[in-house]
Design a protein around this motif. Structure first.
Motif, PDB file in Angstrom:
ATOM      1  N   LEU A   1       0.819  -1.152   0.003  1.00 33.11           N
ATOM      2  CA  LEU A   1       0.076   0.083  -0.044  1.00 33.11           C
ATOM      3  C   LEU A   1       0.880   1.344   0.068  1.00 33.11           C
ATOM      4  N   PHE A   2       1.701   1.402   0.910  1.00 34.24           N
ATOM      5  CA  PHE A   2       2.640   2.450   1.222  1.00 34.24           C
ATOM      6  C   PHE A   2       3.670   2.895  -0.201  1.00 34.24           C
ATOM      7  N   LYS A   3       3.665   1.720  -0.848  1.00 30.88           N
ATOM      8  CA  LYS A   3       4.493   1.881  -2.121  1.00 30.88           C
ATOM      9  C   LYS A   3       3.602   2.639  -3.267  1.00 30.88           C
ATOM     10  N   ILE A   4       2.615   2.648  -3.080  1.00 33.19           N
ATOM     11  CA  ILE A   4       1.833   3.588  -4.202  1.00 33.19           C
ATOM     12  C   ILE A   4       1.042   4.629  -3.533  1.00 33.19           C
ATOM     13  N   ALA A   5       0.705   4.694  -2.058  1.00 40.05           N
ATOM     14  CA  ALA A   5      -0.052   5.640  -1.514  1.00 40.05           C
ATOM     15  C   ALA A   5       0.730   6.044  -0.322  1.00 40.05           C
ATOM     16  N   ASP A   6       1.671   6.985  -0.378  1.00 38.01           N
ATOM     17  CA  ASP A   6       2.520   7.336   0.800  1.00 38.01           C
ATOM     18  C   ASP A   6       2.240   8.737   1.185  1.00 38.01           C
ATOM     19  N   THR A   7       1.208   9.482   0.268  1.00 36.80           N
ATOM     20  CA  THR A   7       0.778  10.799   0.847  1.00 36.80           C
ATOM     21  C   THR A   7      -0.749  10.999   0.738  1.00 36.80           C
ATOM     22  N   PRO A   8      -1.279  11.778   1.233  1.00 33.58           N
ATOM     23  CA  PRO A   8      -2.861  12.049   1.346  1.00 33.58           C
ATOM     24  C   PRO A   8      -3.524  12.078   0.019  1.00 33.58           C
ATOM     25  N   GLN A   9      -2.721  12.655  -0.873  1.00 37.02           N
ATOM     26  CA  GLN A   9      -3.172  12.744  -2.291  1.00 37.02           C
ATOM     27  C   GLN A   9      -3.313  11.386  -3.129  1.00 37.02           C
ATOM     28  N   LYS A  10      -2.110  10.651  -2.765  1.00 34.08           N
ATOM     29  CA  LYS A  10      -1.953   9.294  -3.530  1.00 34.08           C
ATOM     30  C   LYS A  10      -2.949   8.609  -3.028  1.00 34.08           C
ATOM     31  N   MET A  11      -3.490   8.500  -1.708  1.00 32.37           N
ATOM     32  CA  MET A  11      -4.431   7.775  -1.140  1.00 32.37           C
ATOM     33  C   MET A  11      -5.673   8.153  -1.525  1.00 32.37           C
ATOM     34  N   LEU A  12      -5.963   9.322  -1.747  1.00 29.13           N
ATOM     35  CA  LEU A  12      -7.604   9.541  -2.273  1.00 29.13           C
ATOM     36  C   LEU A  12      -7.559   9.255  -4.075  1.00 29.13           C
ATOM     37  N   ALA A  13      -6.276   9.332  -4.648  1.00 32.80           N
ATOM     38  CA  ALA A  13      -6.372   8.711  -5.977  1.00 32.80           C
ATOM     39  C   ALA A  13      -6.651   7.369  -5.971  1.00 32.80           C
ATOM     40  N   LEU A  14      -6.056   6.694  -4.997  1.00 35.68           N
ATOM     41  CA  LEU A  14      -6.148   5.178  -4.830  1.00 35.68           C
ATOM     42  C   LEU A  14      -7.744   4.892  -4.598  1.00 35.68           C
ATOM     43  N   GLY A  15      -8.280   5.690  -3.869  1.00 37.52           N
ATOM     44  CA  GLY A  15      -9.953   5.376  -3.516  1.00 37.52           C
ATOM     45  C   GLY A  15     -10.033   4.535  -2.518  1.00 37.52           C
ATOM     46  N   LEU A  16     -11.290   4.489  -2.216  1.00 36.14           N
ATOM     47  CA  LEU A  16     -11.779   3.803  -0.971  1.00 36.14           C
ATOM     48  C   LEU A  16     -11.701   2.330  -1.131  1.00 36.14           C
ATOM     49  N   ASP A  17     -12.319   1.917  -2.472  1.00 37.37           N
ATOM     50  CA  ASP A  17     -12.254   0.635  -3.112  1.00 37.37           C
ATOM     51  C   ASP A  17     -10.834   0.091  -3.159  1.00 37.37           C
ATOM     52  N   GLY A  18      -9.828   0.849  -3.708  1.00 35.02           N
ATOM     53  CA  GLY A  18      -8.474   0.341  -3.581  1.00 35.02           C
ATOM     54  C   GLY A  18      -7.709   0.286  -2.293  1.00 35.02           C
ATOM     55  N   LEU A  19      -8.061   0.889  -1.633  1.00 34.76           N
ATOM     56  CA  LEU A  19      -7.660   0.920  -0.093  1.00 34.76           C
ATOM     57  C   LEU A  19      -8.077  -0.335   0.785  1.00 34.76           C
ATOM     58  N   THR A  20      -9.305  -0.590   0.274  1.00 34.91           N
ATOM     59  CA  THR A  20      -9.903  -1.464   1.283  1.00 34.91           C
ATOM     60  C   THR A  20      -9.329  -3.060   0.761  1.00 34.91           C
ATOM     61  N   GLU A  21      -9.112  -3.064  -0.444  1.00 35.63           N
ATOM     62  CA  GLU A  21      -8.511  -4.182  -1.110  1.00 35.63           C
ATOM     63  C   GLU A  21      -7.339  -4.492  -0.454  1.00 35.63           C
ATOM     64  N   HIS A  22      -6.591  -3.360  -0.181  1.00 39.09           N
ATOM     65  CA  HIS A  22      -4.853  -3.726   0.437  1.00 39.09           C
ATOM     66  C   HIS A  22      -5.252  -4.211   1.872  1.00 39.09           C
ATOM     67  N   ILE A  23      -6.153  -3.526   2.561  1.00 37.84           N
ATOM     68  CA  ILE A  23      -6.278  -3.705   4.224  1.00 37.84           C
ATOM     69  C   ILE A  23      -7.319  -4.605   4.627  1.00 37.84           C
ATOM     70  N   LYS A  24      -7.842  -5.610   3.678  1.00 38.53           N
ATOM     71  CA  LYS A  24      -9.097  -6.476   4.077  1.00 38.53           C
ATOM     72  C   LYS A  24      -8.565  -7.319   5.041  1.00 38.53           C
ATOM     73  N   THR A  25      -7.198  -7.552   5.444  1.00 39.53           N
ATOM     74  CA  THR A  25      -6.797  -8.713   6.534  1.00 39.53           C
ATOM     75  C   THR A  25      -6.851  -7.947   7.683  1.00 39.53           C
ATOM     76  N   ILE A  26      -7.096  -6.993   7.850  1.00 39.43           N
ATOM     77  CA  ILE A  26      -6.871  -6.211   9.097  1.00 39.43           C
ATOM     78  C   ILE A  26      -8.343  -5.960   9.740  1.00 39.43           C
ATOM     79  N   GLY A  27      -8.293  -6.262  10.987  1.00 44.69           N
ATOM     80  CA  GLY A  27      -9.684  -6.260  11.725  1.00 44.69           C
ATOM     81  C   GLY A  27     -10.391  -4.779  11.394  1.00 44.69           C
ATOM     82  N   LEU A  28     -11.740  -4.638  11.288  1.00 40.21           N
ATOM     83  CA  LEU A  28     -12.366  -3.650  11.205  1.00 40.21           C
ATOM     84  C   LEU A  28     -11.878  -2.715   9.921  1.00 40.21           C
TER      85      LEU A  28
END
Length: 214
Positions: free
Chosen positions: A58-85
């Motif tokens: 995740l942090f290789k492609i989204a290490d700033t707020p702007q890049k995280m927003l570009a990744l979007g909710l669905d993209g972020l969710t896919e990366h962290i789906k192994t984490i609780g909540l």
């Protein structure tokens, strides 16, 4: 809950911690203040190892707020789906990123009040960021520190806020910067919840815990 440990005893406790590990480090992987803030927010009710595994790519492609927003909710969710909540945490990270862009020019603020205003960031997360990135002597009390503070009498308290104040009030100033890291590591690997490894404890002779284990 043990009685408050005497100041000179606490000083000796932290002298030993310092001697064993002069520069203790947090175990969450990060590259800047933003990735640290995200990692700490994700670590609530999750292990550091689990968070590190999820954020490695995740942090290789989204290490700033702007890049995280570009990744979007669905993209972020896919990366962290192994984490609780993970679903709620993903929403918070996106909201946090948007607020950082809108209100803070994309930079993580160095104020506790400002940090706590961010979605998904509570006092503990704010204290970790202030300590690890901005080098302030803040005390982030997690379950390990709460247990250890009460079991040993280093920082007894009925809740995390009381334990935080006890650390600030009773730990010598020269050890305040690294205090919470020493305590977390000791609680995580030695003074464990169910079976403390007292035989490997460097402060065993100073600790009043009656049920010392071999």
């Amino acid at each position: 809950m043990a009685k408050q440990m005497k100041y000179q005893t606490i000083k000796e406790v932290f002298r030993r911690f310092h001697e064993l590990e002069p520069e203790p480090k947090g175990e969450l992987h990060h590259t800047n203040a933003y990735t640290l803030t995200v990692a700490v927010a994700l670590s609530a009710q999750a292990t550091d190892a689990g968070v590190n595994k999820a954020t490695r790519d995740l942090f290789k492609i989204a290490d700033t707020p702007q890049k995280m927003l570009a990744l979007g909710l669905d993209g972020l969710t896919e990366h962290i789906k192994t984490i609780g909540l993970f679903r709620q945490k993903a929403k918070n990270v996106i909201k946090m990123s948007q607020l950082l862009v809108d209100e803070f020019d994309g930079e993580v603020p160095s104020s506790r009040a400002a940090l706590i205003s961010l979605p998904g960031v509570g006092r503990k997360t704010a204290n970790v960021v202030l300590n690890m990135w901005f080098h302030m002597p803040t005390q982030a009390v997690d379950t390990h520190i709460f247990r250890l503070g009460n079991r040993t009498g280093i920082a007894p308290g009925k809740d995390v806020d009381a334990v935080e104040r006890a650390i600030e009030d009773n730990v010598p100033a020269e050890y305040q910067l690294h205090a919470h890291h020493w305590l977390i590591l000791h609680g995580r690997y030695v003074c464990k919840a169910r079976k403390p490894v007292c035989a490997n404890c460097i402060i065993r002779d100073l600790c009043p815990f009656e049920e010392k284990t071999l």
